[in-house]
Write an enzyme that holds these catalytic residues in place. Structure first.
Site, PDB file in Angstrom:
ATOM      1  N   GLY A  72       0.828  -1.192   0.000  1.00  0.00           N
ATOM      2  CA  GLY A  72       0.000   0.000   0.000  1.00  0.00           C
ATOM      3  C   GLY A  72       0.867   1.248   0.000  1.00  0.00           C
ATOM      4  O   GLY A  72       2.051   1.206   0.334  1.00  0.00           O
ATOM      5  N   GLY A  73       0.261   2.365  -0.391  1.00  0.00           N
ATOM      6  CA  GLY A  73       0.948   3.647  -0.279  1.00  0.00           C
ATOM      7  C   GLY A  73       1.626   4.111  -1.552  1.00  0.00           C
ATOM      8  O   GLY A  73       1.497   3.507  -2.618  1.00  0.00           O
ATOM      9  N   GLN A  74       2.360   5.210  -1.411  1.00  0.00           N
ATOM     10  CA  GLN A  74       3.015   5.886  -2.522  1.00  0.00           C
ATOM     11  C   GLN A  74       4.510   5.586  -2.505  1.00  0.00           C
ATOM     12  O   GLN A  74       4.944   4.599  -1.922  1.00  0.00           O
ATOM     13  CB  GLN A  74       2.756   7.393  -2.390  1.00  0.00           C
ATOM     14  CG  GLN A  74       1.291   7.779  -2.468  1.00  0.00           C
ATOM     15  CD  GLN A  74       0.872   8.176  -3.873  1.00  0.00           C
ATOM     16  OE1 GLN A  74       1.674   8.213  -4.801  1.00  0.00           O
ATOM     17  NE2 GLN A  74      -0.408   8.470  -4.034  1.00  0.00           N
ATOM     18  N   VAL A  75       5.272   6.479  -3.123  1.00  0.00           N
ATOM     19  CA  VAL A  75       6.708   6.245  -3.278  1.00  0.00           C
ATOM     20  C   VAL A  75       7.453   6.507  -1.962  1.00  0.00           C
ATOM     21  O   VAL A  75       7.103   7.399  -1.199  1.00  0.00           O
ATOM     22  CB  VAL A  75       7.286   7.129  -4.416  1.00  0.00           C
ATOM     23  CG1 VAL A  75       7.228   8.612  -4.070  1.00  0.00           C
ATOM     24  CG2 VAL A  75       8.702   6.706  -4.776  1.00  0.00           C
ATOM     25  N   TYR A  77      11.750   5.823  -0.127  1.00  0.00           N
ATOM     26  CA  TYR A  77      13.161   5.516  -0.377  1.00  0.00           C
ATOM     27  C   TYR A  77      13.656   4.553   0.691  1.00  0.00           C
ATOM     28  O   TYR A  77      13.326   4.687   1.871  1.00  0.00           O
ATOM     29  CB  TYR A  77      13.993   6.805  -0.333  1.00  0.00           C
ATOM     30  CG  TYR A  77      15.487   6.559  -0.326  1.00  0.00           C
ATOM     31  CD1 TYR A  77      16.140   6.083  -1.468  1.00  0.00           C
ATOM     32  CD2 TYR A  77      16.253   6.775   0.816  1.00  0.00           C
ATOM     33  CE1 TYR A  77      17.507   5.830  -1.456  1.00  0.00           C
ATOM     34  CE2 TYR A  77      17.615   6.528   0.835  1.00  0.00           C
ATOM     35  CZ  TYR A  77      18.230   6.052  -0.308  1.00  0.00           C
ATOM     36  OH  TYR A  77      19.578   5.791  -0.298  1.00  0.00           O
ATOM     37  N   SER A 138       8.143   5.031   7.770  1.00  0.00           N
ATOM     38  CA  SER A 138       7.100   4.795   6.767  1.00  0.00           C
ATOM     39  C   SER A 138       6.520   3.399   6.951  1.00  0.00           C
ATOM     40  O   SER A 138       7.236   2.471   7.334  1.00  0.00           O
ATOM     41  CB  SER A 138       7.692   4.917   5.358  1.00  0.00           C
ATOM     42  OG  SER A 138       8.273   6.192   5.179  1.00  0.00           O
ATOM     43  N   LEU A 139       5.235   3.273   6.639  1.00  0.00           N
ATOM     44  CA  LEU A 139       4.540   1.988   6.730  1.00  0.00           C
ATOM     45  C   LEU A 139       3.925   1.648   5.387  1.00  0.00           C
ATOM     46  O   LEU A 139       3.398   2.528   4.711  1.00  0.00           O
ATOM     47  CB  LEU A 139       3.379   2.063   7.728  1.00  0.00           C
ATOM     48  CG  LEU A 139       3.639   2.107   9.219  1.00  0.00           C
ATOM     49  CD1 LEU A 139       2.311   2.073   9.955  1.00  0.00           C
ATOM     50  CD2 LEU A 139       4.483   0.946   9.648  1.00  0.00           C
ATOM     51  N   LEU A 152       7.484  -2.021   7.765  1.00  0.00           N
ATOM     52  CA  LEU A 152       7.851  -0.644   8.106  1.00  0.00           C
ATOM     53  C   LEU A 152       9.312  -0.383   7.783  1.00  0.00           C
ATOM     54  O   LEU A 152      10.119  -1.313   7.670  1.00  0.00           O
ATOM     55  CB  LEU A 152       7.561  -0.353   9.585  1.00  0.00           C
ATOM     56  CG  LEU A 152       8.339  -1.103  10.672  1.00  0.00           C
ATOM     57  CD1 LEU A 152       9.718  -0.491  10.943  1.00  0.00           C
ATOM     58  CD2 LEU A 152       7.548  -1.120  11.970  1.00  0.00           C
ATOM     59  N   CYS A 169       5.846   9.457   0.144  1.00  0.00           N
ATOM     60  CA  CYS A 169       4.481   8.969   0.386  1.00  0.00           C
ATOM     61  C   CYS A 169       3.433   9.871  -0.255  1.00  0.00           C
ATOM     62  O   CYS A 169       2.282   9.922   0.182  1.00  0.00           O
ATOM     63  CB  CYS A 169       4.218   8.802   1.883  1.00  0.00           C
ATOM     64  SG  CYS A 169       5.434   7.708   2.638  1.00  0.00           S
TER      65      CYS A 169
END
Length: 213
Positions: A72-75, A77, A138-139, A152, A169
């Site tokens: 799930g989620g966006q970009v 690093y 980030s998750l 995570l 994100c």
């Protein structure tokens, strides 16, 4: 009960794609008797684009590869000095909902940071863990057949500059943070065991066993 046991793999510094592939194979082939696993790993520099990812959030990747992911989620690093924890759990067997798992992961990070005197918090509008307005963890999860994978990524003592090449994100101008900004002694070697201990505590301390990578 054997199925309650969690097997822990410490994978060290690894390229993203082979680990992602192994995680998918594990999830696709597991059955109701397969013990859950937690993988602790750092990745060589890579941008990963989540399922909701939009190309315009990758501003200027330069020499860092961009890889599509089914989390799930966006970009985001990944790079050395960031502790990644993949949680391969049978949620049905552990009687956990997806939202409960997200909350549990966020609390794991909040508790780990509190041990180092860092006051962190989740945000209702943007998954992850924050110190003030800055994002430190980030998750991103995926659930397949009642089992979780991905997990995570906690910034420990990494170079944060590659985050400037993306909208983390999906948020333009999202500032990132790392533990070493508050605690010079923080390394992935000393953060990983605490992350593990804190997630196990929130899972009611099931038996666990380190297994060779």
């Amino acid at each position: 009960m054997y199925q309650d046991k969690i097997l822990v793999r410490q994978l060290g510094l690894q390229p993203y794609e082979p680990v992602s592939q192994a995680m998918h194979e594990f999830t696709d082939t597991r059955d109701e008797n397969t013990p859950d696993e937690i993988w602790l790993v750092e990745h060589f520099p890579v941008f990963t684009q989540g399922q909701a990812g939009k190309a315009e959030h990758v501003l200027m990747p330069g020499d860092i590869p961009v890889i599509q992911s089914d989390r799930g989620g966006q970009v985001t690093y990944h790079g050395p000095g960031q502790q990644v924890m993949y949680v391969l759990l049978n949620l049905k067997r552990r009687k956990l909902g997806v939202r409960e798992l997200v909350t549990l992961l966020e609390q794991t990070v909040v508790n780990t940071l509190a041990e180092r005197g860092i006051d962190a918090h989740p945000r209702a509008d943007a998954p992850g863990v924050y110190v003030g307005e800055k994002k430190i963890c980030s998750l991103g999860l995926r659930i397949r057949r009642g089992c979780s994978f991905h997990g995570l990524a906690l910034n420990v003592n990494m170079d944060l500059s590659p985050f400037l090449r993306i909208n983390p994100c999906g948020y333009a101008g999202m500032e990132m943070a790392k533990i070493s900004q508050w605690d010079n002694n923080a390394t992935t070697d000393n953060i990983a065991p605490r992350l593990l201990a804190n997630i196990l505590a929130l899972l009611n301390n099931p038996p666990h066993e380190y297994i060779p990578a």
